[in-house]
Design a protein around this motif. Structure first.
Motif, PDB file in Angstrom:
ATOM      1  N   HIS A 109       0.848  -1.199   0.000  1.00 31.88           N
ATOM      2  CA  HIS A 109       0.000   0.000   0.000  1.00 31.88           C
ATOM      3  C   HIS A 109       0.881   1.247   0.000  1.00 31.88           C
ATOM      4  O   HIS A 109       1.604   1.465   0.957  1.00 31.88           O
ATOM      5  CB  HIS A 109      -0.888  -0.019   1.244  1.00 31.88           C
ATOM      6  CG  HIS A 109      -1.751   1.187   1.444  1.00 31.88           C
ATOM      7  ND1 HIS A 109      -2.908   1.385   0.744  1.00 31.88           N
ATOM      8  CD2 HIS A 109      -1.623   2.254   2.258  1.00 31.88           C
ATOM      9  CE1 HIS A 109      -3.478   2.514   1.136  1.00 31.88           C
ATOM     10  NE2 HIS A 109      -2.708   3.070   2.058  1.00 31.88           N
ATOM     11  N   THR A 110       0.879   2.046  -1.011  1.00 34.46           N
ATOM     12  CA  THR A 110       0.102   1.997  -2.238  1.00 34.46           C
ATOM     13  C   THR A 110       0.980   2.549  -3.353  1.00 34.46           C
ATOM     14  O   THR A 110       1.866   3.358  -3.084  1.00 34.46           O
ATOM     15  CB  THR A 110      -1.217   2.792  -2.105  1.00 34.46           C
ATOM     16  OG1 THR A 110      -1.898   2.868  -3.354  1.00 34.46           O
ATOM     17  CG2 THR A 110      -0.980   4.194  -1.606  1.00 34.46           C
ATOM     18  N   TRP A 113      -1.026   7.280  -5.726  1.00 38.59           N
ATOM     19  CA  TRP A 113      -1.950   8.026  -4.875  1.00 38.59           C
ATOM     20  C   TRP A 113      -1.610   9.500  -4.986  1.00 38.59           C
ATOM     21  O   TRP A 113      -0.431   9.884  -4.965  1.00 38.59           O
ATOM     22  CB  TRP A 113      -1.832   7.541  -3.428  1.00 38.59           C
ATOM     23  CG  TRP A 113      -2.823   8.119  -2.465  1.00 38.59           C
ATOM     24  CD1 TRP A 113      -4.095   8.525  -2.739  1.00 38.59           C
ATOM     25  CD2 TRP A 113      -2.626   8.341  -1.059  1.00 38.59           C
ATOM     26  NE1 TRP A 113      -4.716   8.978  -1.606  1.00 38.59           N
ATOM     27  CE2 TRP A 113      -3.835   8.879  -0.555  1.00 38.59           C
ATOM     28  CE3 TRP A 113      -1.561   8.137  -0.191  1.00 38.59           C
ATOM     29  CZ2 TRP A 113      -3.993   9.221   0.779  1.00 38.59           C
ATOM     30  CZ3 TRP A 113      -1.728   8.472   1.141  1.00 38.59           C
ATOM     31  CH2 TRP A 113      -2.927   9.005   1.624  1.00 38.59           C
ATOM     32  N   ASP A 153      -2.258  -2.401  -3.648  1.00 36.78           N
ATOM     33  CA  ASP A 153      -3.157  -1.316  -4.020  1.00 36.78           C
ATOM     34  C   ASP A 153      -2.443  -0.562  -5.133  1.00 36.78           C
ATOM     35  O   ASP A 153      -1.481   0.181  -4.872  1.00 36.78           O
ATOM     36  CB  ASP A 153      -3.412  -0.365  -2.840  1.00 36.78           C
ATOM     37  CG  ASP A 153      -4.344  -0.962  -1.811  1.00 36.78           C
ATOM     38  OD1 ASP A 153      -5.184  -1.805  -2.198  1.00 36.78           O
ATOM     39  OD2 ASP A 153      -4.236  -0.589  -0.623  1.00 36.78           O
ATOM     40  N   ASN A 156      -5.013   4.344  -5.542  1.00 37.71           N
ATOM     41  CA  ASN A 156      -5.719   4.644  -4.301  1.00 37.71           C
ATOM     42  C   ASN A 156      -6.490   5.955  -4.437  1.00 37.71           C
ATOM     43  O   ASN A 156      -5.924   6.966  -4.862  1.00 37.71           O
ATOM     44  CB  ASN A 156      -4.691   4.766  -3.160  1.00 37.71           C
ATOM     45  CG  ASN A 156      -5.311   4.743  -1.778  1.00 37.71           C
ATOM     46  OD1 ASN A 156      -6.106   3.875  -1.466  1.00 37.71           O
ATOM     47  ND2 ASN A 156      -4.925   5.704  -0.945  1.00 37.71           N
ATOM     48  N   GLU A 157      -7.788   5.921  -4.137  1.00 36.58           N
ATOM     49  CA  GLU A 157      -8.619   7.129  -4.004  1.00 36.58           C
ATOM     50  C   GLU A 157      -8.626   8.010  -5.252  1.00 36.58           C
ATOM     51  O   GLU A 157      -8.331   9.208  -5.188  1.00 36.58           O
ATOM     52  CB  GLU A 157      -8.172   7.919  -2.773  1.00 36.58           C
ATOM     53  CG  GLU A 157      -8.293   7.128  -1.480  1.00 36.58           C
ATOM     54  CD  GLU A 157      -7.762   7.869  -0.257  1.00 36.58           C
ATOM     55  OE1 GLU A 157      -7.341   9.034  -0.385  1.00 36.58           O
ATOM     56  OE2 GLU A 157      -7.757   7.273   0.832  1.00 36.58           O
ATOM     57  N   ASN A 198      -8.344   0.753  -4.563  1.00 36.32           N
ATOM     58  CA  ASN A 198      -8.708   0.979  -3.163  1.00 36.32           C
ATOM     59  C   ASN A 198      -9.295   2.378  -2.976  1.00 36.32           C
ATOM     60  O   ASN A 198      -8.764   3.357  -3.525  1.00 36.32           O
ATOM     61  CB  ASN A 198      -7.447   0.826  -2.292  1.00 36.32           C
ATOM     62  CG  ASN A 198      -7.751   0.790  -0.805  1.00 36.32           C
ATOM     63  OD1 ASN A 198      -8.525  -0.037  -0.345  1.00 36.32           O
ATOM     64  ND2 ASN A 198      -7.134   1.687  -0.055  1.00 36.32           N
ATOM     65  N   ASP A 199     -10.398   2.494  -2.199  1.00 38.06           N
ATOM     66  CA  ASP A 199     -10.999   3.813  -1.984  1.00 38.06           C
ATOM     67  C   ASP A 199     -11.851   3.803  -0.720  1.00 38.06           C
ATOM     68  O   ASP A 199     -12.170   2.744  -0.171  1.00 38.06           O
ATOM     69  CB  ASP A 199     -11.854   4.211  -3.182  1.00 38.06           C
ATOM     70  CG  ASP A 199     -11.831   5.722  -3.442  1.00 38.06           C
ATOM     71  OD1 ASP A 199     -11.722   6.501  -2.468  1.00 38.06           O
ATOM     72  OD2 ASP A 199     -11.921   6.126  -4.615  1.00 38.06           O
ATOM     73  N   GLN A 231     -12.313   0.740   1.976  1.00 40.47           N
ATOM     74  CA  GLN A 231     -11.515   1.103   3.152  1.00 40.47           C
ATOM     75  C   GLN A 231     -12.261   0.854   4.461  1.00 40.47           C
ATOM     76  O   GLN A 231     -11.671   0.427   5.446  1.00 40.47           O
ATOM     77  CB  GLN A 231     -11.057   2.553   3.048  1.00 40.47           C
ATOM     78  CG  GLN A 231      -9.994   2.761   1.980  1.00 40.47           C
ATOM     79  CD  GLN A 231      -9.448   4.180   1.960  1.00 40.47           C
ATOM     80  OE1 GLN A 231      -9.668   4.971   2.887  1.00 40.47           O
ATOM     81  NE2 GLN A 231      -8.733   4.525   0.897  1.00 40.47           N
TER      82      GLN A 231
END
Length: 373
Positions: A109-110, A113, A153, A156-157, A198-199, A231
């Motif tokens: 992770h990650t 991002w 991940d 991410n987001e 991933n979020d 998450q």
């Protein structure tokens, strides 16, 4: 006749004592990862100190209760790639070694991002330079740990609350194609590793729909995506179990795995204009927003236990679709929610308190598995 009854009573007491001793031993040796070993991995996020095993008591708790680990911060871009031509794998090497030594599932992770970027990354404006950075960054890290990390991940987001794409530095320089490229680069570096998007709040209807569209676009563009990370930074009353279940079913229907990647449950009030779980949001502190500075009332402990029990009951219902449930921290004292979205508060979102003692919430999750499923 009296002798017979006395002997029978004595035998019963011996058997009862043995059963109680066995139950007590099982209670002391049972763990989350053991109870759920046939359902899904039970993970936790590790801080730098925990990766370096600085506190023996914490280390013992981690090894007993969890069989999956995520690095809380040290694999994020600003730490692992601080300068353009320099990577720092010191702590990530220790993180991987920790997981291998303890035979744990290792999650990276990650990779991409928009937040916690190294300063030099934030200055990239040219699309060619940005794509070259992405390829080098992903390829270097994933290749280094090829065959040793179980899942990543990759992105991410990348979504806003309405399901649209976040206007990050990656979207601004490369357009939405960056999402497909990121997954392609990761798959090329390690074809066998599981790749996740991933979020947070992606169990909410609008964001869930945007996430579904994102996954479909990655697949249509030739990207390899194996799972979605929800998450799960949740609250005592929100989100509803119905929306969580809808999300599990909707993502699973895409042919991918579902993981709950950063689970914690806040027991504190939050500002009304709080939006999601963006780490860049901060608000002023006041006593009303920090109602339990010393200890959590038993009435709230009970509510937290009931919330965790209902959530894990749902997870067990859909265990065939869920790959991993990871808590965002080992104990309350470590939780990021003590400082977000308001600094200096005392939150109690996890299963273990700051003294490493199991809470009612821990017992409620364990009790779901006391009888064979």
């Amino acid at each position: 006749m009296r002798l017979f009854n006395y002997s029978l009573l004595l035998l019963s007491l011996i058997i009862l004592s043995g059963c109680n001793a066995k139950k007590e031993k099982e209670k002391n040796t049972a763990s989350l990862s053991d109870r759920y070993k046939n359902d899904f991995y039970i993970g936790t996020a590790l801080s730098a100190d925990q990766i370096e095993e600085k506190n023996p008591a914490v280390d013992s708790l981690i090894k007993k209760e969890f069989n999956a680990i995520t690095a809380e911060n040290i694999m994020k871009s600003m730490f692992i790639h601080p300068f353009k031509d320099q990577y720092d794998f010191t702590l990530s090497d220790k993180f991987i070694a920790y997981g291998e030594k303890n035979k744990m599932f290792i999650h990276g992770h990650t990779l991409i991002w928009h937040s916690q970027l190294a300063p030099w990354m934030q200055k990239i404006k040219d699309s060619t330079e940005m794509k070259a950075f992405m390829k080098d960054h992903i390829t270097t890290i994933v290749t280094k740990y090829k065959g040793r990390v179980d899942s990543w991940d990759v992105v991410n987001e990348a979504l806003n609350e309405d399901g649209s794409l976040r206007k990050s530095i990656f979207l601004n320089t490369l357009g939405e194609r960056y999402l497909v490229d990121a997954f392609k680069f990761a798959a090329a570096a390690d074809p066998k590793v599981d790749l996740y998007y991933n979020d947070y709040n992606n169990e909410e209807p609008a964001k869930r729909e945007g996430n579904i569209n994102l996954i479909k676009k990655i697949k249509a563009g030739g990207g390899k995506i194996d799972g979605v990370g929800i998450q799960a930074h949740w609250k005592l009353q929100h989100p509803s179990l119905e929306e969580i279940e809808k999300s599990i079913l909707a993502y699973s229907a895409l042919g991918i795995k579902v993981a709950f990647t950063e689970l914690d449950i806040s027991v504190l009030p939050n500002p009304k204009d709080l939006n999601g779980a963006d780490v860049n949001q901060n608000f002023e502190s006041n006593a009303k927003m920090n109602p339990y500075p010393q200890t959590l009332p038993d009435s709230v402990q009970v509510k937290l236990a009931e919330r965790y029990a209902s959530i894990f009951k749902l997870f067990l219902k859909h265990k065939d679709k869920i790959s991993r449930v990871t808590f965002w921290g080992v104990h309350d004292g470590q939780s990021w929610l003590n400082d977000w979205p308001i600094k200096g508060r005392t939150n109690y979102p996890l299963l273990f308190d700051k003294n490493l003692k199991p809470k009612k919430a821990y017992n409620s999750v364990m009790e779901l598995k006391e009888t064979k499923q």
